[in-house]
Design a protein around this motif. Sequence first.
Motif, PDB file in Angstrom:
ATOM      1  N   THR A  35       0.814  -1.224   0.000  1.00 21.78           N
ATOM      2  CA  THR A  35       0.000   0.000   0.000  1.00 21.78           C
ATOM      3  C   THR A  35       0.842   1.266   0.000  1.00 21.78           C
ATOM      4  OG1 THR A  35      -0.082   0.051   2.414  1.00 21.78           O
ATOM      5  CG2 THR A  35      -1.849  -1.154   1.286  1.00 21.78           C
ATOM      6  N   LYS A  36       2.157   1.150  -0.080  1.00 23.13           N
ATOM      7  CA  LYS A  36       3.050   2.304   0.101  1.00 23.13           C
ATOM      8  C   LYS A  36       3.728   2.771  -1.185  1.00 23.13           C
ATOM      9  CE  LYS A  36       2.324   2.375   4.525  1.00 23.13           C
ATOM     10  NZ  LYS A  36       1.630   3.456   5.175  1.00 23.13           N
ATOM     11  N   GLY A  37       3.018   2.732  -2.275  1.00 22.09           N
ATOM     12  CA  GLY A  37       3.593   3.114  -3.566  1.00 22.09           C
ATOM     13  C   GLY A  37       4.101   4.536  -3.636  1.00 22.09           C
ATOM     14  N   GLU A  38       3.476   5.439  -2.886  1.00 18.15           N
ATOM     15  CA  GLU A  38       3.923   6.832  -2.902  1.00 18.15           C
ATOM     16  C   GLU A  38       5.268   6.995  -2.188  1.00 18.15           C
ATOM     17  OE1 GLU A  38       1.735   6.172   0.853  1.00 18.15           O
ATOM     18  OE2 GLU A  38       1.275   5.689  -1.220  1.00 18.15           O
ATOM     19  N   LEU A  39       5.673   6.003  -1.392  1.00 21.84           N
ATOM     20  CA  LEU A  39       6.951   6.063  -0.672  1.00 21.84           C
ATOM     21  C   LEU A  39       8.029   5.174  -1.278  1.00 21.84           C
ATOM     22  CD1 LEU A  39       5.607   5.842   3.007  1.00 21.84           C
ATOM     23  CD2 LEU A  39       6.231   7.900   1.723  1.00 21.84           C
ATOM     24  N   LEU A  40       7.648   4.378  -2.259  1.00 22.72           N
ATOM     25  CA  LEU A  40       8.564   3.380  -2.814  1.00 22.72           C
ATOM     26  C   LEU A  40       8.784   3.620  -4.302  1.00 22.72           C
ATOM     27  CD1 LEU A  40       9.995   0.969  -1.533  1.00 22.72           C
ATOM     28  CD2 LEU A  40       8.077  -0.448  -2.193  1.00 22.72           C
ATOM     29  N   GLU A  41       9.949   4.121  -4.631  1.00 21.18           N
ATOM     30  CA  GLU A  41      10.317   4.430  -6.008  1.00 21.18           C
ATOM     31  C   GLU A  41      10.173   3.196  -6.905  1.00 21.18           C
ATOM     32  OE1 GLU A  41      14.513   5.716  -7.491  1.00 21.18           O
ATOM     33  OE2 GLU A  41      13.786   7.199  -6.058  1.00 21.18           O
ATOM     34  N   GLY A  42       9.593   3.382  -8.074  1.00 21.69           N
ATOM     35  CA  GLY A  42       9.466   2.302  -9.047  1.00 21.69           C
ATOM     36  C   GLY A  42       8.291   1.370  -8.821  1.00 21.69           C
ATOM     37  N   ALA A  43       7.462   1.646  -7.819  1.00 24.53           N
ATOM     38  CA  ALA A  43       6.292   0.804  -7.572  1.00 24.53           C
ATOM     39  C   ALA A  43       5.276   1.004  -8.693  1.00 24.53           C
ATOM     40  CB  ALA A  43       5.661   1.147  -6.227  1.00 24.53           C
ATOM     41  N   MET A  44       4.695  -0.090  -9.164  1.00 23.91           N
ATOM     42  CA  MET A  44       3.675  -0.033 -10.215  1.00 23.91           C
ATOM     43  C   MET A  44       2.291   0.021  -9.576  1.00 23.91           C
ATOM     44  SD  MET A  44       5.014  -2.774 -13.057  1.00 23.91           S
ATOM     45  CE  MET A  44       3.415  -2.724 -13.831  1.00 23.91           C
ATOM     46  N   LYS A  45       1.504   0.978  -9.976  1.00 27.48           N
ATOM     47  CA  LYS A  45       0.149   1.116  -9.440  1.00 27.48           C
ATOM     48  C   LYS A  45      -0.756   0.045 -10.049  1.00 27.48           C
ATOM     49  CE  LYS A  45      -3.483   4.527  -8.780  1.00 27.48           C
ATOM     50  NZ  LYS A  45      -3.866   5.919  -9.028  1.00 27.48           N
ATOM     51  N   ILE A  46      -1.410  -0.716  -9.180  1.00 24.61           N
ATOM     52  CA  ILE A  46      -2.382  -1.716  -9.608  1.00 24.61           C
ATOM     53  C   ILE A  46      -3.753  -1.054  -9.687  1.00 24.61           C
ATOM     54  CG2 ILE A  46      -3.527  -3.892  -9.003  1.00 24.61           C
ATOM     55  CD1 ILE A  46      -0.901  -4.603  -7.454  1.00 24.61           C
ATOM     56  N   GLU A  47      -4.101  -0.364  -8.620  1.00 19.45           N
ATOM     57  CA  GLU A  47      -5.308   0.445  -8.528  1.00 19.45           C
ATOM     58  C   GLU A  47      -5.070   1.435  -7.401  1.00 19.45           C
ATOM     59  OE1 GLU A  47      -8.421  -2.403  -7.728  1.00 19.45           O
ATOM     60  OE2 GLU A  47      -7.999  -2.382  -5.596  1.00 19.45           O
ATOM     61  N   GLU A  48      -6.006   2.288  -7.132  1.00 19.01           N
ATOM     62  CA  GLU A  48      -5.820   3.310  -6.099  1.00 19.01           C
ATOM     63  C   GLU A  48      -5.431   2.670  -4.756  1.00 19.01           C
ATOM     64  OE1 GLU A  48      -5.032   6.903  -5.127  1.00 19.01           O
ATOM     65  OE2 GLU A  48      -5.944   6.517  -7.080  1.00 19.01           O
ATOM     66  N   GLY A  49      -4.258   3.076  -4.249  1.00 21.34           N
ATOM     67  CA  GLY A  49      -3.793   2.601  -2.956  1.00 21.34           C
ATOM     68  C   GLY A  49      -3.192   1.209  -2.936  1.00 21.34           C
ATOM     69  N   LEU A  50      -2.980   0.602  -4.104  1.00 15.59           N
ATOM     70  CA  LEU A  50      -2.447  -0.755  -4.193  1.00 15.59           C
ATOM     71  C   LEU A  50      -1.342  -0.796  -5.248  1.00 15.59           C
ATOM     72  CD1 LEU A  50      -2.854  -3.639  -3.096  1.00 15.59           C
ATOM     73  CD2 LEU A  50      -4.445  -4.016  -4.991  1.00 15.59           C
ATOM     74  N   TYR A  51      -0.173  -1.314  -4.854  1.00 10.84           N
ATOM     75  CA  TYR A  51       1.012  -1.270  -5.714  1.00 10.84           C
ATOM     76  C   TYR A  51       1.727  -2.610  -5.735  1.00 10.84           C
ATOM     77  CZ  TYR A  51       0.159   3.672  -5.054  1.00 10.84           C
ATOM     78  OH  TYR A  51      -0.435   4.906  -5.008  1.00 10.84           O
ATOM     79  N   TRP A  52       2.536  -2.774  -6.777  1.00 12.60           N
ATOM     80  CA  TRP A  52       3.336  -3.986  -6.962  1.00 12.60           C
ATOM     81  C   TRP A  52       4.802  -3.565  -7.111  1.00 12.60           C
ATOM     82  CZ3 TRP A  52       3.553  -6.357 -12.466  1.00 12.60           C
ATOM     83  CH2 TRP A  52       4.472  -7.401 -12.516  1.00 12.60           C
TER      84      TRP A  52
END
Length: 181
Positions: A78-95
Amino acid sequence: MSLQAGRLLLAEPFMSDHHFKRAVILLCDHEREGSVGFVLNKPMGLDIKDLVNDFPDFSAEVHFGGPVQTDSIHYVHTKGELLEGAMKIEEGLYWGGNYEQLKVLIRQGLLEQNDITFFVGYSGWGEGQLQEEIEVQTWILAESDRNYIFQPQNELLWKSVLENLGDRYSVMAQMPIPVWN
Protein backbone atom coordinates in the motif's frame (compact mmCIF):
# COMPACT_ATOMS: atom_id res chain seq x y z
CA MET A 1 -16.91 -7.40 -15.47
CA SER A 2 -13.82 -6.36 -17.42
CA LEU A 3 -10.42 -7.96 -17.26
CA GLN A 4 -8.10 -5.39 -15.65
CA ALA A 5 -5.47 -4.93 -12.96
CA GLY A 6 -6.93 -5.15 -9.48
CA ARG A 7 -9.44 -7.89 -10.32
CA LEU A 8 -9.38 -11.37 -8.84
CA LEU A 9 -9.25 -14.56 -10.88
CA LEU A 10 -10.81 -17.61 -9.23
CA ALA A 11 -10.02 -21.03 -10.61
CA GLU A 12 -13.08 -22.88 -11.87
CA PRO A 13 -14.08 -25.67 -9.45
CA PHE A 14 -12.74 -28.58 -11.54
CA MET A 15 -9.32 -27.15 -12.39
CA SER A 16 -6.81 -29.94 -11.90
CA ASP A 17 -3.53 -28.03 -12.37
CA HIS A 18 -1.94 -28.28 -8.91
CA HIS A 19 -0.55 -24.74 -9.17
CA PHE A 20 -4.00 -23.25 -9.60
CA LYS A 21 -6.45 -25.71 -8.00
CA ARG A 22 -8.88 -23.51 -6.00
CA ALA A 23 -6.54 -20.54 -6.53
CA VAL A 24 -7.44 -16.89 -6.03
CA ILE A 25 -5.14 -14.69 -8.10
CA LEU A 26 -4.74 -10.93 -7.81
CA LEU A 27 -4.28 -9.60 -11.34
CA CYS A 28 -1.58 -6.92 -11.09
CA ASP A 29 -0.97 -6.08 -14.74
CA HIS A 30 -3.11 -6.70 -17.79
CA GLU A 31 -1.89 -5.27 -21.08
CA ARG A 32 -2.17 -6.26 -24.72
CA GLU A 33 1.21 -8.06 -24.46
CA GLY A 34 0.20 -10.21 -21.49
CA SER A 35 -0.86 -10.40 -17.87
CA VAL A 36 0.77 -10.91 -14.45
CA GLY A 37 -0.80 -11.89 -11.16
CA PHE A 38 -0.10 -13.53 -7.80
CA VAL A 39 -1.84 -16.43 -6.06
CA LEU A 40 -3.17 -15.10 -2.76
CA ASN A 41 -4.22 -18.32 -1.05
CA LYS A 42 -1.19 -20.61 -1.21
CA PRO A 43 0.99 -19.80 1.82
CA MET A 44 4.35 -21.54 1.70
CA GLY A 45 4.85 -21.90 5.46
CA LEU A 46 7.92 -19.66 5.23
CA ASP A 47 8.69 -16.21 6.54
CA ILE A 48 10.39 -13.61 4.35
CA LYS A 49 13.39 -13.74 6.73
CA ASP A 50 13.75 -17.45 5.88
CA LEU A 51 14.36 -16.52 2.24
CA VAL A 52 16.28 -13.23 2.45
CA ASN A 53 19.37 -13.08 4.66
CA ASP A 54 19.70 -9.30 4.98
CA PHE A 55 16.02 -8.61 5.57
CA PRO A 56 15.10 -6.32 8.51
CA ASP A 57 13.46 -7.67 11.64
CA PHE A 58 10.01 -8.11 10.12
CA SER A 59 7.79 -11.15 10.11
CA ALA A 60 5.69 -11.80 7.00
CA GLU A 61 4.47 -15.07 5.55
CA VAL A 62 5.46 -15.76 1.95
CA HIS A 63 2.95 -17.09 -0.60
CA PHE A 64 3.44 -19.11 -3.76
CA GLY A 65 2.72 -16.45 -6.40
CA GLY A 66 2.75 -18.82 -9.34
CA PRO A 67 4.90 -21.20 -11.35
CA VAL A 68 6.81 -18.55 -13.35
CA GLN A 69 10.29 -17.51 -12.14
CA THR A 70 10.08 -19.25 -8.79
CA ASP A 71 13.55 -17.94 -8.02
CA SER A 72 12.13 -14.40 -7.65
CA ILE A 73 10.41 -12.59 -4.79
CA HIS A 74 7.64 -10.07 -5.43
CA TYR A 75 5.53 -7.91 -3.16
CA VAL A 76 2.18 -6.16 -3.29
CA HIS A 77 1.76 -3.23 -0.90
CA THR A 78 0.00 0.00 0.00
CA LYS A 79 3.05 2.30 0.10
CA GLY A 80 3.59 3.11 -3.57
CA GLU A 81 3.92 6.83 -2.90
CA LEU A 82 6.95 6.06 -0.67
CA LEU A 83 8.56 3.38 -2.81
CA GLU A 84 10.32 4.43 -6.01
CA GLY A 85 9.47 2.30 -9.05
CA ALA A 86 6.29 0.80 -7.57
CA MET A 87 3.68 -0.03 -10.22
CA LYS A 88 0.15 1.12 -9.44
CA ILE A 89 -2.38 -1.72 -9.61
CA GLU A 90 -5.31 0.44 -8.53
CA GLU A 91 -5.82 3.31 -6.10
CA GLY A 92 -3.79 2.60 -2.96
CA LEU A 93 -2.45 -0.75 -4.19
CA TYR A 94 1.01 -1.27 -5.71
CA TRP A 95 3.34 -3.99 -6.96
CA GLY A 96 7.11 -3.98 -6.44
CA GLY A 97 9.38 -1.01 -6.15
CA ASN A 98 12.88 -0.24 -4.93
CA TYR A 99 13.99 -3.11 -2.69
CA GLU A 100 16.51 -1.08 -0.68
CA GLN A 101 13.89 1.58 0.01
CA LEU A 102 11.50 -1.17 1.09
CA LYS A 103 13.97 -2.29 3.75
CA VAL A 104 14.39 1.31 4.96
CA LEU A 105 10.62 1.76 5.25
CA ILE A 106 10.41 -1.40 7.34
CA ARG A 107 13.29 -0.34 9.61
CA GLN A 108 11.64 3.06 10.13
CA GLY A 109 8.28 1.48 10.96
CA LEU A 110 6.59 3.10 7.96
CA LEU A 111 5.51 -0.24 6.53
CA GLU A 112 3.71 -2.82 8.66
CA GLN A 113 2.55 -6.40 8.13
CA ASN A 114 -0.93 -5.38 7.02
CA ASP A 115 0.62 -3.15 4.31
CA ILE A 116 2.47 -5.84 2.32
CA THR A 117 2.28 -9.42 1.04
CA PHE A 118 5.29 -11.33 -0.35
CA PHE A 119 5.26 -13.93 -3.12
CA VAL A 120 7.71 -16.40 -4.62
CA GLY A 121 7.23 -16.55 -8.37
CA TYR A 122 4.26 -15.21 -10.30
CA SER A 123 1.44 -16.27 -12.59
CA GLY A 124 1.78 -15.06 -16.16
CA TRP A 125 -0.11 -15.19 -19.43
CA GLY A 126 1.04 -14.28 -22.95
CA GLU A 127 -0.76 -12.03 -25.38
CA GLY A 128 -4.46 -12.94 -25.54
CA GLN A 129 -3.99 -16.08 -23.41
CA LEU A 130 -5.85 -14.91 -20.31
CA GLN A 131 -8.77 -13.56 -22.36
CA GLU A 132 -9.07 -16.95 -24.06
CA GLU A 133 -9.03 -18.72 -20.68
CA ILE A 134 -11.77 -16.39 -19.42
CA GLU A 135 -13.88 -17.12 -22.51
CA VAL A 136 -13.67 -20.89 -21.94
CA GLN A 137 -14.52 -20.30 -18.26
CA THR A 138 -11.21 -21.44 -16.77
CA TRP A 139 -11.37 -18.39 -14.48
CA ILE A 140 -14.15 -16.54 -12.69
CA LEU A 141 -13.67 -12.77 -12.36
CA ALA A 142 -14.34 -11.00 -9.06
CA GLU A 143 -13.76 -7.64 -7.44
CA SER A 144 -10.82 -7.47 -5.07
CA ASP A 145 -10.86 -6.50 -1.42
CA ARG A 146 -7.89 -5.37 0.70
CA ASN A 147 -8.70 -8.06 3.27
CA TYR A 148 -8.13 -10.73 0.61
CA ILE A 149 -4.66 -9.36 -0.07
CA PHE A 150 -3.28 -8.28 3.31
CA GLN A 151 -4.87 -10.67 5.79
CA PRO A 152 -3.50 -14.19 6.31
CA GLN A 153 -5.13 -16.39 3.66
CA ASN A 154 -5.44 -20.09 3.03
CA GLU A 155 -7.49 -22.55 1.00
CA LEU A 156 -10.75 -21.13 2.42
CA LEU A 157 -10.33 -17.84 0.53
CA TRP A 158 -11.54 -19.39 -2.75
CA LYS A 159 -14.76 -20.51 -1.08
CA SER A 160 -15.24 -17.19 0.69
CA VAL A 161 -14.84 -15.08 -2.47
CA LEU A 162 -17.26 -17.31 -4.40
CA GLU A 163 -19.83 -17.10 -1.61
CA ASN A 164 -19.51 -13.31 -1.66
CA LEU A 165 -20.33 -13.34 -5.40
CA GLY A 166 -23.70 -14.92 -4.54
CA ASP A 167 -26.18 -16.73 -6.79
CA ARG A 168 -24.72 -19.69 -8.68
CA TYR A 169 -21.24 -18.97 -7.34
CA SER A 170 -22.28 -19.66 -3.76
CA VAL A 171 -23.39 -23.11 -4.96
CA MET A 172 -19.99 -23.64 -6.63
CA ALA A 173 -18.30 -22.70 -3.35
CA GLN A 174 -19.88 -25.74 -1.71
CA MET A 175 -18.52 -28.20 -4.29
CA PRO A 176 -15.98 -30.66 -2.89
CA ILE A 177 -12.56 -30.90 -4.50
CA PRO A 178 -12.89 -33.59 -7.19
CA VAL A 179 -10.88 -36.76 -6.79
CA TRP A 180 -9.85 -38.28 -10.12
CA ASN A 181 -9.12 -42.00 -10.59
